[in-house]
Design an enzyme around this catalytic site. Structure first.
Site: not given
Ligand code: G3P
Length: 223
Positions: A84-86
């Site tokens: 998950v890119k944050i």
């Protein structure tokens, strides 16, 4: 070093994944928007091309902590091998810290300084993604920022890989390989620029021409 494709174009992914040793695919909201497909459908299409074993990195669009957590839970439920890119805003960093504690695989993104990368790594991100060309574009030094970040992560033995992103040319990638970057994510045109050289094709044509002059067409090495 891991070589990742930074695109949501399934035709390009299909073509390059067949030819090159690709270690994953990264997307971001801009990349997904370009494809004009529903997020979940696009991720499934990419999955069908690269297979379950190949990591996909997909980004949240939420900006508030609680929403980021909810969206990260959704994204990480899509498939086993998903990061998950944050983005590393303060809300994002807080979410990275919490989600990493819960065992989620996180790629911290939109990194412009070694400080931001270090903080995200310390918060537990599996990958930290500095934006090389965007740093260059604001009169910074993208390669140097990544060099600093790699050396900090390696020196303190942090369990994080530097995933350099945002490239304008293949030379930027080469400079990062020389400083030991752990991964790069490149758009298809840069992957092709790394792969192709006009003199390679010229040389192959010359080999064939010389061979055919001597032995005639259709003769193989085993004949
Ligand atoms: O995935 C984020 C990064 O690759 C952005 O690249 O070319 O839009 O600066 P670019």
């Amino acid at each position: 070093m891991e070589l990742i494709l930074d695109t949501g174009n399934v035709n390009e992914i299909k073509e390059l994944y067949t030819i090159l040793p690709i270690d994953g695919v990264t997307t971001n909201p801009t990349i997904v928007a370009k494809e004009k497909k529903k997020f979940i459908e696009l991720i499934k299409e990419i999955n069908d091309i690269v297979g379950e074993e190949t990591p996909i990195h997909a980004q949240v669009i939420s900006t508030k902590y609680e929403e980021i957590i909810k969206e990260a839970d959704f994204i990480s439920s899509i498939r086993e091998n998903i990061y998950v890119k944050i983005p590393v805003t303060s809300e994002g960093l807080r979410a990275i810290k919490e989600l990493s504690k819960r065992g989620k695989k996180i790629t911290a993104t939109a990194i412009f300084t070694a400080h931001q990368g270090f903080l995200a790594a310390k918060a537990g991100a599996a990958y930290v993604a500095p934006y090389v060309n965007r740093i260059d574009n604001i009169s910074g030094d993208g390669v140097n920022t990544v060099r600093d970040l790699v050396s900090i992560i390696d020196r303190y033995n942090l369990n994080t890989k530097v995933l350099a992103a945002s490239f304008k040319n293949a030379q930027q990638v080469l400079e990062l390989m020389k400083v030991g970057v752990h991964s790069v994510t490149v758009p298809p045109d840069i992957a092709k620029a790394m792969m192709n050289h006009p003199l390679t094709e010229w040389s192959v044509n010359k080999f064939i021409e010389d061979w055919e002059d001597a032995f005639g067409g259709g003769i193989k090495t085993w004949d």
